[in-house]
Design a protein around this motif. Structure first.
Motif, PDB file in Angstrom:
ATOM      1  N   PRO A  91     -31.830 -31.846  -4.493  1.00 43.99           N
ATOM      2  CA  PRO A  91     -30.718 -32.489  -5.216  1.00 43.99           C
ATOM      3  C   PRO A  91     -29.820 -33.383  -4.301  1.00 43.99           C
ATOM      4  O   PRO A  91     -29.673 -32.924  -3.117  1.00 43.99           O
ATOM      5  N   SER A  92     -29.550 -34.328  -4.847  1.00 45.80           N
ATOM      6  CA  SER A  92     -28.921 -35.239  -3.841  1.00 45.80           C
ATOM      7  C   SER A  92     -27.234 -35.020  -3.622  1.00 45.80           C
ATOM      8  O   SER A  92     -26.555 -35.696  -2.936  1.00 45.80           O
ATOM      9  N   ILE A  93     -27.078 -33.838  -4.283  1.00 41.07           N
ATOM     10  CA  ILE A  93     -25.353 -33.394  -4.117  1.00 41.07           C
ATOM     11  C   ILE A  93     -25.653 -32.640  -2.735  1.00 41.07           C
ATOM     12  O   ILE A  93     -26.111 -31.405  -2.949  1.00 41.07           O
ATOM     13  N   ALA A  94     -24.964 -33.128  -1.798  1.00 45.42           N
ATOM     14  CA  ALA A  94     -24.911 -32.209  -0.621  1.00 45.42           C
ATOM     15  C   ALA A  94     -24.035 -31.078  -0.798  1.00 45.42           C
ATOM     16  O   ALA A  94     -22.826 -31.078  -1.116  1.00 45.42           O
ATOM     17  N   ALA A  95     -24.447 -29.815  -0.313  1.00 46.27           N
ATOM     18  CA  ALA A  95     -23.807 -28.588  -0.222  1.00 46.27           C
ATOM     19  C   ALA A  95     -22.567 -28.930   0.708  1.00 46.27           C
ATOM     20  O   ALA A  95     -22.926 -29.324   1.931  1.00 46.27           O
ATOM     21  N   PRO A  96     -21.416 -28.320   0.704  1.00 43.70           N
ATOM     22  CA  PRO A  96     -20.564 -28.499   1.849  1.00 43.70           C
ATOM     23  C   PRO A  96     -20.571 -27.473   2.911  1.00 43.70           C
ATOM     24  O   PRO A  96     -21.625 -26.857   2.634  1.00 43.70           O
ATOM     25  N   PRO A  97     -20.421 -27.791   4.161  1.00 44.54           N
ATOM     26  CA  PRO A  97     -20.699 -26.822   5.197  1.00 44.54           C
ATOM     27  C   PRO A  97     -20.199 -25.430   4.981  1.00 44.54           C
ATOM     28  O   PRO A  97     -19.583 -25.066   4.083  1.00 44.54           O
ATOM     29  N   LEU A  98     -20.860 -24.524   5.569  1.00 48.25           N
ATOM     30  CA  LEU A  98     -20.963 -22.977   4.975  1.00 48.25           C
ATOM     31  C   LEU A  98     -19.604 -22.525   5.352  1.00 48.25           C
ATOM     32  O   LEU A  98     -19.120 -21.595   4.663  1.00 48.25           O
TER      33      LEU A  98
ATOM     34  N   ASN B  60     -15.375 -23.827   6.538  1.00 48.89           N
ATOM     35  CA  ASN B  60     -14.377 -24.792   6.871  1.00 48.89           C
ATOM     36  C   ASN B  60     -13.997 -24.878   8.276  1.00 48.89           C
ATOM     37  O   ASN B  60     -13.304 -25.913   8.612  1.00 48.89           O
TER      38      ASN B  60
ATOM     39  N   GLU C 287     -24.297 -21.379  -1.630  1.00 43.67           N
ATOM     40  CA  GLU C 287     -24.624 -22.660  -2.226  1.00 43.67           C
ATOM     41  C   GLU C 287     -23.694 -23.634  -2.393  1.00 43.67           C
ATOM     42  O   GLU C 287     -23.545 -24.948  -2.435  1.00 43.67           O
TER      43      GLU C 287
ATOM     44  N   ARG D 280     -27.096 -27.922 -10.210  1.00 48.15           N
ATOM     45  CA  ARG D 280     -27.707 -28.565  -9.218  1.00 48.15           C
ATOM     46  C   ARG D 280     -29.116 -28.364  -9.296  1.00 48.15           C
ATOM     47  O   ARG D 280     -29.912 -29.115  -9.354  1.00 48.15           O
TER      48      ARG D 280
ATOM     49  N   PRO E 101     -16.725 -25.168  14.634  1.00 46.85           N
ATOM     50  CA  PRO E 101     -17.290 -24.102  15.777  1.00 46.85           C
ATOM     51  C   PRO E 101     -16.487 -23.932  16.869  1.00 46.85           C
ATOM     52  O   PRO E 101     -15.877 -24.910  17.213  1.00 46.85           O
ATOM     53  N   LYS E 102     -16.470 -22.508  17.341  1.00 46.08           N
ATOM     54  CA  LYS E 102     -15.458 -22.329  18.673  1.00 46.08           C
ATOM     55  C   LYS E 102     -16.194 -23.210  19.865  1.00 46.08           C
ATOM     56  O   LYS E 102     -17.231 -23.299  19.840  1.00 46.08           O
TER      57      LYS E 102
ATOM     58  N   LYS F  15     -27.639 -34.719 -13.261  1.00 48.83           N
ATOM     59  CA  LYS F  15     -26.939 -35.027 -11.808  1.00 48.83           C
ATOM     60  C   LYS F  15     -25.327 -35.436 -12.235  1.00 48.83           C
ATOM     61  O   LYS F  15     -24.646 -34.952 -11.310  1.00 48.83           O
TER      62      LYS F  15
ATOM     63  N   ILE G 158     -31.282 -30.838 -11.922  1.00 51.12           N
ATOM     64  CA  ILE G 158     -31.680 -31.814 -11.905  1.00 51.12           C
ATOM     65  C   ILE G 158     -32.976 -31.920 -11.472  1.00 51.12           C
ATOM     66  O   ILE G 158     -33.711 -32.860 -11.874  1.00 51.12           O
TER      67      ILE G 158
ATOM     68  N   GLY H  83     -20.342 -22.933  -0.740  1.00 51.78           N
ATOM     69  CA  GLY H  83     -19.334 -23.042   0.304  1.00 51.78           C
ATOM     70  C   GLY H  83     -18.077 -22.400   0.062  1.00 51.78           C
ATOM     71  O   GLY H  83     -17.236 -22.918   0.762  1.00 51.78           O
TER      72      GLY H  83
END
Lengths: 244, 261, 504
Positions: free
Chosen positions: A34-41, A43, B157, B101, A46-47, B116, B104, B159
């Motif tokens: 899926p082209s929707i990137a998940a946000p980083p785990l 916020n 999934e 998601r 990194p230390k 999408k 899709i 975040g």
């Protein structure tokens, strides 16, 4: 028969990779994700480890000592060969060891010559039964890694066929309950990766075997309780020669 | 359609995907979701042609059954954002938001394209409030001591981690404590909960054993299926801890909304 | 009793596989209070250590992404890298063998053992050797294999399979181990872990010295230099690969990495992910047999490359991810399911999340079709995986194959008869569900029926014994309280209808 298996395996791999490639171009069910990137785990950023490092320990030798200490190894920093001999003498005396085996590295031999007796010193080609009874093994560490307190032990190419002759130390550094490694400060590198690079000779050759050793052997197989000293040495000492 | 509420400025028009479980079994949380959104100045639209996102069948590997159901939801929501003038889709469930998601890949042709669009437009409630509307304080009041449960799909999934916590911390009178098992799975997992019930309840117990040490009145989650699982086990264990959906807390305005034991 | 599942001649043979007994093994595991206590303690400990270790690493995600791309690249050109490896290693004097299946691999090792008049072989921990059933093959040929990793030695004495990839005896409490050793060695044993470890050191030392053959696995194979790397904490791998005259290493073909420098990121991430240590005690890089006769070490080194069904996983980008695995066991330690039931319940040498995807793909869905269902799809495994394997994605794919057959390849549903039967009834249930969800009216109708049923069952829970899934639910959980109505039937929902829609 062996050749059959070889070609079976290689052609199976080629066929599979080809199938994956064609599925990819078809955009099959497991085509592009899926082209929707998940946000980083998280916020948070990194230390940075640098925030925690004691400024004084940016010196290589001090850094190595701190790192080795963290893994229950012991680092003796000395500024002369005499100092190295004294440190070695103290280790032997403290542990009450009667039999010591050495590798045939010239520097190891030199330092041991300065150590006053009171124990039996064996060469590396001593009988295995005797080796198993030695309390201490003394050999050379060809490289030291500052970030972890790791020492690199290279196995021997006595004749120097592919590079400089390397000591015979493989059992010396492994069988006795205590291993003392002699390490020159000029052989220190910052990272494990750098040590890997340094292993290769000018001609790109690698030694037959190299062991990266960090602290005494350990296990947590019994209820995850940490126990030091399993099959490898129980005590790991490094005599760090700041003058070399 | 009118809008009751404080704000006279309409920020956005929202298509609500209420989720099958909340619709039929937790309507008070569904209505709370609407209240919160309206309080924040949104116009909410609910298209009753929607039923389910299809996740239960998809998770069981049954694409044949999942596809028609999923496609139905996608078409309804896509209709709302392309022709119905909706700016975004909000759902009070991380797992349903994440399912779009997967849609899709699951759907074909025009439906995949629609999926999408839908996935890109869909937000879970807390994520919508904090990231889209940039609202932390929604004027809620809910006296009580609670811990937050990170539902797996929302957490991993999508975040979602800090958003619900920030929203809860801004609730008047609420005492939020952190649970050390907050990000452990509650054990629901769809058909997993009834296929492997012993493991499922064991997983719930793992969390509840720790929750019982926190002195909380309620466990809060953004996912109704997690709540169903945890509440079912809490009640069976005779616990005084209740389950509450995030939306119910955020919509609470009177001090009398304290849950009585 | 363990019965072998498939012929070792068949590709994809996994020794002692009984993953199809999962449904029976699970209740046993859950009822085992000792086991659950041991697992809870162990997984908590490792989980905390890992978390601490990773806090110290700058840019963990960056490191992880490096490790992932190294493995992905290696797999993308696996055939080329394997050929390069063979060329380099052979030039260095290492004997490289290829084994398409388990039987082939065992035969090669046996051949070497017999040629060298082996009576005793010392073994370093190797999951691959468990997979192919090497120990049993050696015993059948009159050769004694002694496990030297402490945990492996313990389970070998207990005649049990390992229950964890890294800590094979994690399911045993200390006093169980004490009693086991006391019984087997026929003398009283100390009570503490240090004392018991000392016993192991003493007992095994002699074996190292006497063994004619040392057998190990390999953590990474380096194509560029023909070397291989072995990672450990105890020192038994160093002994196994230094004392005996001959050393044989068995490795899955997926262990290849392209360049020597690739070892850096992988070593950096593997131990932190596995045990929480910054780095393991020993990493040994083996490139050649000894070049000087006076040196210590084996005279002969053999490396056996094993396929056993791995190459098939490369057919699809998603399933190929399975082969990125570097066997760190982080997924086992975080998995809430593994924590409840332990490794033995999976009935495979590869348990936990990685086992749930690796085992059915190697041994076939018919042999392990329940394993992909042994997950709530929480995704914690993926989150901790140092090479970012989409384990939940592969699980979903395998469930789809088991239930319906793979849409993209047109295969039939795969599974053993019992699972196939369960899947059929599940499909019937979902066919009804799909129909019910197909219109708003039916959705509302069945929702109302559901609310009514819930009300009734809350009053009379014993009714659920007539409905399988409901009975499973109410065994330990209450049915949710029924609201009086649905959302959509209320006034608010009516108010929110889009313009032009008076009814559904």
């Amino acid at each position: 028969m062996i050749n059959d298996d070889r070609s079976t395996i290689l052609s199976a791999i080629k066929a599979s990779l080809a199938q994956a490639a064609s599925a990819r171009t078809r955009g099959g069910l497991h085509g592009p994700p899926p082209s929707i990137a998940a946000p980083p785990l998280t916020n948070e950023l990194p230390k940075s480890a640098a925030d925690r490092r004691d400024p004084a320990s940016t010196l290589a030798t001090a850094g190595f000592q701190t790192a080795l200490d963290r893994v229950q190894g012991v680092c003796h920093r000395v500024t002369s060969d005499a100092g190295a001999a004294d440190a070695l003498q103290a280790v032997i005396a403290d542990l009450g060891v009667r039999r010591v085996v050495r590798s045939d590295d010239p520097l190891v031999i030199e330092i041991l010559e300065r150590v006053i007796g009171g124990f039996e010193l064996l060469p590396p080609n001593a009988d295995r039964a005797l080796l198993l009874e030695c309390g201490i093994g003394v050999s050379r560490a060809t490289i030291g890694v500052v970030e972890y307190g790791t020492i690199v032990l290279s196995s021997g190419d006595m004749a120097g066929v592919s590079g400089a002759p390397t000591e015979r130390q493989r059992l010396v550094s492994l069988l006795p309950a205590t291993h003392v490694a002699i390490l020159a400060s000029t052989d220190l590198v910052e990272t494990w990766d750098a040590a890997l690079t340094s292993l290769r000779s000018a001609s790109g050759d690698l030694p037959p075997t190299a062991t990266f050793a960090t602290g005494p052997s350990r296990t947590a197989d019994i209820e995850l309780e940490l126990v030091l000293g399993v099959h490898g040495p129980k005590n790991q000492h490094v005599i760090l020669l700041e003058h070399r | 359609m009118g809008i009751e509420g404080v704000s006279s400025l309409l920020l956005m028009r929202i298509a609500l995907f209420v989720t099958c479980l909340m619709d039929q079994f937790r309507p008070e949380a569904a209505e709370a979701t609407v209240s919160v959104l309206e309080h924040c100045g949104c116009e909410v639209v609910f298209d009753p042609r929607q039923t389910c996102c299809g996740q239960p069948a998809f998770n069981a590997g049954l694409h044949q059954e999942a596809i028609p159901v999923c496609r139905g939801a996608v078409r309804v929501l896509d209709d709302q954002i392309t022709r119905g003038g909706c700016d975004a889709i909000v759902t009070p469930s991380g797992s349903c938001a994440a399912m779009f998601r997967h849609a899709i890949e699951l759907l074909d042709g025009d439906d995949a394209v629609a999926a999408k669009r839908v996935a890109e437009a869909t937000h879970e409630l807390s994520e919508f409030l904090v990231r889209r509307l940039e609202r932390i304080d929604v004027g809620a009041s809910w006296p009580g001591r609670v811990a937050w449960h990170d539902a797996c799909h929302g957490l991993r999934e999508l975040g979602i981690k800090s958003e619900p916590r920030r929203l809860l911390e801004a609730v008047d009178g609420l005492d939020l404590v952190e649970s050390s098992t907050c990000d452990r799975c509650c054990g629901f997992g769809g058909t997993f909960s009834t296929n492997l019930p012993g493991i499922s309840t064991g997983m719930a117990d793992d969390k509840i054993d720790e929750l019982e040490t926190l002195g909380i009145d309620a466990i809060v989650s953004g996912d109704a299926s997690c709540l169903m699982q945890l509440e079912g086990r809490l009640e069976a264990r005779g616990s005084r801890i209740r389950g509450v959906h995030l939306a119910e807390i955020l919509a609470a305005r009177e001090t009398l909304t304290r849950i009585n034991s | 009793m363990i019965t072998p599942k498939a012929d070792p001649n068949e590709t994809g043979y996994i020794h002692h596989l009984h993953a199809d007994q999962f449904d029976d093994l699970v209740p046993q595991a859950l009822a085992n209070v000792e086991l659950r206590g041991a697992l809870a303690k162990a997984t908590n400990t490792i989980r905390n250590r890992r978390a601490t270790a990773l806090e110290e690493v700058d840019h963990f995600q960056e490191l992880r992404s490096q490790a992932k791309s190294i493995k992905t690249e290696a797999l993308a050109h696996l055939d080329d890298h394997l050929e390069t490896f063979e060329r380099q290693a052979t030039a260095n004097g290492i004997h490289v063998h290829w084994a398409a299946d388990a039987k082939s691999a065992s035969a090669i090792v046996l051949d070497i053992a017999i040629k060298n008049k082996t009576r005793l072989a010392v073994k370093a921990k190797s999951m691959v050797s468990e997979e192919i059933g090497l120990n049993d093959a050696l015993i059948d040929a009159g050769i004694v294999p002694v496990e030297t990793d402490l945990g492996e030695w313990i389970v070998q004495l207990a005649e049990e399979p390992p229950s964890h990839i890294l800590a094979p005896a994690i399911h045993k409490r200390r006093r169980e181990i004490r009693d086991l050793l006391a019984r087997v060695l026929d003398r009283p044993m100390p009570d503490d872990a240090a004392g018991l470890t000392e016993v192991a050191r003493h007992e095994l030392r002699g074996h190292f010295a006497q063994a004619e053959l040392g057998i190990s696995g390999a953590n990474f194979l380096v194509a560029e230099t023909g070397s291989f790397l072995l990672i450990e904490n105890e020192g038994n791998i160093r002994l196994t690969t230094s004392l005996p005259r001959v050393h044989v290493a068995v490795a899955g073909i997926e262990k290849i990495v392209p360049r020597l420098q690739d070892l850096g990121p992988l070593v950096r991430i593997i131990t932190r992910s596995a045990t929480g240590q910054a780095i393991s005690c020993y990493q040994t890089l083996i490139t050649k047999p000894k070049t000087s006769p006076e040196d210590d070490g084996p005279e002969e080194i053999h490396l056996v490359l094993l396929d056993n069904g791995r190459s098939k996983l490369l057919e699809d980008d998603l399933t190929a991810e399975t082969l990125r695995c570097i066997r760190c066991s982080a997924c086992l330690n975080i998995c809430p399911v593994y924590r409840q039931i332990g490794g033995h319940a999976y009935g495979s040498v590869y348990p936990g999340p990685i086992g749930a995807i690796f085992t059915p793909q190697i041994a076939g869905m018919h042999a392990a079709s329940q394993l992909p269902g042994a997950s709530s799809l929480c995704g914690a495994c993926r989150e901790v995986c140092p090479v970012d394997i989409d384990i939940p994605g592969v699980l979903l794919h395998l469930r789809h194959r088991a239930a319906e057959g793979d849409r993209s390849t047109g295969d039939h549903p795969e599974g053993d008869p019992l699972t196939t039967k369960k899947n059929r009834s599940m499909r019937r249930g979902f066919r009804f569900w799909r129909w019910a969800m197909g219109s708003s009216r039916r959705f509302e109708l069945f929702g109302a029926i559901g609310r009514l049923l819930a009300t009734v069952i809350r009053q009379v829970p014993s009714l659920t014994k007539y409905a399988g899934p409901l009975a499973s639910w109410t065994d330990g959980r209450t049915i949710p309280r029924s609201p009086g109505r649905s959302f959509r039937s209320g006034e608010m929902a009516r108010r929110l209808r889009p313009e032009g829609q008076d009814r559904a």
